[in-house]
Design an enzyme around this catalytic site. Structure first.
Site, PDB file in Angstrom:
ATOM      1  N   TRP A 126       0.680  -1.289  -0.025  1.00 15.66           N
ATOM      2  CA  TRP A 126       0.037   0.228  -0.019  1.00 15.66           C
ATOM      3  C   TRP A 126       0.729   1.320   0.069  1.00 15.66           C
ATOM      4  O   TRP A 126       0.536   2.453   0.457  1.00 15.66           O
ATOM      5  CB  TRP A 126      -1.088   0.002   1.135  1.00 15.66           C
ATOM      6  CG  TRP A 126      -1.866  -1.210   1.397  1.00 15.66           C
ATOM      7  CD1 TRP A 126      -2.792  -1.407   0.278  1.00 15.66           C
ATOM      8  CD2 TRP A 126      -1.827  -2.532   2.214  1.00 15.66           C
ATOM      9  NE1 TRP A 126      -3.416  -2.745   0.651  1.00 15.66           N
ATOM     10  CE2 TRP A 126      -2.774  -3.332   1.852  1.00 15.66           C
ATOM     11  CE3 TRP A 126      -1.045  -2.636   3.178  1.00 15.66           C
ATOM     12  CZ2 TRP A 126      -3.225  -4.312   2.305  1.00 15.66           C
ATOM     13  CZ3 TRP A 126      -1.333  -3.663   3.953  1.00 15.66           C
ATOM     14  CH2 TRP A 126      -2.332  -4.597   3.462  1.00 15.66           C
ATOM     15  N   HIS A 127       1.934   1.369  -0.492  1.00 10.54           N
ATOM     16  CA  HIS A 127       2.898   2.386  -0.684  1.00 10.54           C
ATOM     17  C   HIS A 127       2.906   3.154  -2.136  1.00 10.54           C
ATOM     18  O   HIS A 127       3.965   3.465  -2.577  1.00 10.54           O
ATOM     19  CB  HIS A 127       4.301   1.839  -0.164  1.00 10.54           C
ATOM     20  CG  HIS A 127       4.561   1.537   1.308  1.00 10.54           C
ATOM     21  ND1 HIS A 127       5.441   0.959   2.069  1.00 10.54           N
ATOM     22  CD2 HIS A 127       3.289   1.766   2.330  1.00 10.54           C
ATOM     23  CE1 HIS A 127       5.189   0.964   3.073  1.00 10.54           C
ATOM     24  NE2 HIS A 127       3.952   1.331   3.358  1.00 10.54           N
ATOM     25  N   TYR A 128       1.912   2.791  -2.722  1.00 12.56           N
ATOM     26  CA  TYR A 128       1.785   3.442  -4.143  1.00 12.56           C
ATOM     27  C   TYR A 128       1.790   4.836  -4.136  1.00 12.56           C
ATOM     28  O   TYR A 128       1.448   5.473  -3.303  1.00 12.56           O
ATOM     29  CB  TYR A 128       0.781   2.779  -5.016  1.00 12.56           C
ATOM     30  CG  TYR A 128      -0.822   3.096  -4.329  1.00 12.56           C
ATOM     31  CD1 TYR A 128      -1.366   4.300  -4.610  1.00 12.56           C
ATOM     32  CD2 TYR A 128      -1.480   2.137  -3.591  1.00 12.56           C
ATOM     33  CE1 TYR A 128      -2.392   4.650  -3.853  1.00 12.56           C
ATOM     34  CE2 TYR A 128      -2.421   2.184  -2.783  1.00 12.56           C
ATOM     35  CZ  TYR A 128      -3.021   3.633  -2.940  1.00 12.56           C
ATOM     36  OH  TYR A 128      -4.160   3.682  -2.566  1.00 12.56           O
TER      37      TYR A 128
END
Length: 578
Positions: free
Chosen positions: A512-514
């Site tokens: 979830w680090h986009y």
């Protein structure tokens, strides 16, 4: 349990062991007199600053600007306060598995097939994540040309409200010592700083297991200068173009929960601005919906082109994550990510252990690696269909409790170098855009994953970790523990290196680090002003080329504060000179 017992576990075993658990009470909601439902908003209103997105950057930015000016903060989701699925550590995964329209998490699936999530709540991703808090490296700060003194002051401002030192018990200690034994040195102790070697990082969960989020930073706000509207979905940024060399942003159109349209305008003033802080998906999406983007793409969707900006939506990155489940013969404590190994070859090694029971003891939730939230590495990305998810969830519901004794060790690829693009599917701002990340397209990213898996193997085989492993479960066995499932995650190649490469490709998940889509010197300048138009900025992770540190949330919160102070100082200096 011996080796044969472990081999009969279903594919779901690898992924199904829950990730987080804690014991806490819901956090008491602060008395925010400036927070209202958008249904109460007037048809037309005027402010010095309009901020779109009350997330990880938007909250600290709004809080800071409100000290001197009137600020409207528009958030498309609701409040995190009073929702135990957000505030309580033991409910981690519940919001991510909630697919209802009112969920604080909105699921999206990239064109790569990896299932992901975007925040839809005041506080943004800090309301949904695993809580790890770590600053960006000094080289990251230097390369962006940020003021180092103000950066440190801004981090400290954030940390007074939301950052804590976690407890480090047996499992995390074993991983920490295994990292050091494996050569990920030096040991840097507890620190928020990003340093090569092994360290204990911060967390946004306090000693009671209560989550603190970017929404808590609104406690710094001037209540007379801030208005926060919930369930306020911005459909369009408004521009003046007549008689101007460049379009001028001067307001927004938003709709409330009853679908009633409202307009908010900037007050007359040369330095008043609209600021987009809607995240790596929301910010490029909203620019396109407002007429800023690739002209052919906008015309295809019958959107009036305000400014042809071909780089909007390009440079979309998501850090690939791969994990190995390690069953333990000894009891393990419940732990979230606390220890990290920051390697020099570009992989971050982290771990978690224990079991989570969101919704009570009769309802197991499997946390960060659960098919309930879309994390299904037992199938290659394109095969993670709704039917496959449902089967994995059912399989895990039948597991014996012994299956949950153990934990995951994961690696996250730094950067990454591989990237893709974002495009509109439709004109509804609540609909997900199409996004492609192209995981492992660049060979260097794939090699970093392989090297990270090798470090994990070294940790598992270390003396420090011996208490938590079965001697007969080698890495090869662990990687092949899905042999009884429809898909064998590790094809039987003769070359071990090739096998690890295939493992990385087949088991890739998101952490979830986009980021990306509105990058500096492509879509915005170094002051985050949108190129080609006036009175419009983008301030959030969509401007990044690389994910800062081992987790970006600290830096995104810092950036909101940093840019708020910078803008106030610049405006004060300008007003004095006049």
């Amino acid at each position: 349990m011996g080796l044969e017992g472990w081999r009969v576990f279903s594919a779901a075993t690898i992924l199904g062991i829950l990730f987080f658990h804690g014991f806490c009470l819901s956090e008491k909601a602060p008395n925010y007199t400036f927070v209202h439902e958008a249904t109460s908003a007037p048809d037309v209103s005027f402010y010095d600053y309009i901020i779109i997105g009350g997330g990880t950057a938007g909250c600290p930015l709004a809080s800071t600007l409100s000290q001197n000016y009137s600020v409207l903060l528009l958030e498309r989701g609701g409040s995190p306060y009073g929702n135990p699925n957000i505030t309580n550590l033991n409910a981690f995964g519940a919001p991510l598995s909630d697919l209802s329209p009112s969920s604080p998490s909105q699921r999206f699936i990239s064109e790569d097939g990896v299932i992901n999530a975007r925040a839809r709540v005041l506080g943004g991703g800090s309301c949904l994540n695993a809580g790890f808090y770590s600053r960006a490296s000094t080289s990251y700060v230097r390369d962006l040309g940020w003021d180092g003194k103000l950066v440190n002051e801004s981090y400290e401002w954030v940390e007074k409200k939301v950052a804590f030192e976690p407890p480090v018990k047996q499992w995390q200690s074993a991983v920490r010592d295994g990292l050091i034994e494996s050569g990920v040195r030096p040991y840097n102790g507890f620190t928020y700083d990003h340093l090569y070697g092994t360290k204990v990082g911060g967390t946004i969960f306090d000693q009671n297991g209560t989550r603190h989020t970017a929404a808590d930073l609104l406690e710094y706000a001037n209540p007379k200068g801030l208005t926060v509207l919930l369930h306020a979905t911005v459909h369009k940024i408004l521009f003046r173009t007549k008689g101007r060399s460049k379009p001028l942003a001067h307001g927004v159109i938003f709709r409330d929960a009853a679908r009633i349209k409202h307009k908010a305008y900037l007050k007359a003033g040369a330095r008043n601005e609209v600021i987009v802080s809607a995240g790596a998906l929301g910010s490029p999406q909203l620019l396109m919906l407002s007429g800023i983007g690739p002209e052919d793409h906008l015309r295809h969707h019958n959107i009036t082109v305000i400014y042809h900006q071909p780089f909007v939506g390009l440079g979309m990155y998501d850090n690939p994550m791969n994990a190995i489940y390690v069953p333990s013969p000894s009891p393990v404590e419940v732990s979230l990510i606390q220890v990290v190994g920051i390697t020099r070859f570009g992989s971050y090694i982290e771990a978690a252990s224990g079991e989570n029971f969101a919704g009570g003891s009769a309802s197991r939730d499997f946390g960060m690696f659960s098919p309930k939230i879309g994390q299904l590495s037992t199938l290659p990305p394109k095969q993670r269909t709704p039917e496959a998810l449902a089967k994995a969830i059912d399989d895990m519901s039948k597991l014996d409790a012994v299956a949950f004794s153990g934990g995951f060790i994961l690696e996250k690829t730094m950067g990454p170098l591989s990237n893709g693009y974002l495009m509109l599917r439709q004109k509804n701002p609540n609909a997900n855009p199409s996004v492609t990340f192209n995981y492992f397209q660049e060979p260097e990213d794939l090699q970093r994953c392989v090297d990270g898996i090798k470090v994990i193997e070294s940790i598992i085989e270390s003396k420090s970790f011996s208490k938590f492993r079965y001697d007969d479960l080698t890495l090869q066995v662990l990687l092949n523990m899905t042999a009884n499932s429809p898909v064998n995650l590790l094809p039987k190649h003769s070359n071990a290196s090739t096998s690890l490469e295939q493992f990385c490709k087949d088991t890739v998940m998101t952490i979830w680090h986009y980021h990306g889509g509105c990058q500096v010197n492509r879509v915005v300048d170094e002051d985050y002003k949108v190129l080609g138009v006036d009175n419009l900025r983008v301030i959030d992770g969509s401007t990044f080329y690389d994910s800062p540190g081992t987790n970006p949330q600290a830096t995104v919160m810092m950036l909101g504060r940093y840019m708020g102070v910078t803008m106030l100082n610049e405006r004060l200096a300008s007003e004095k000179s006049n």
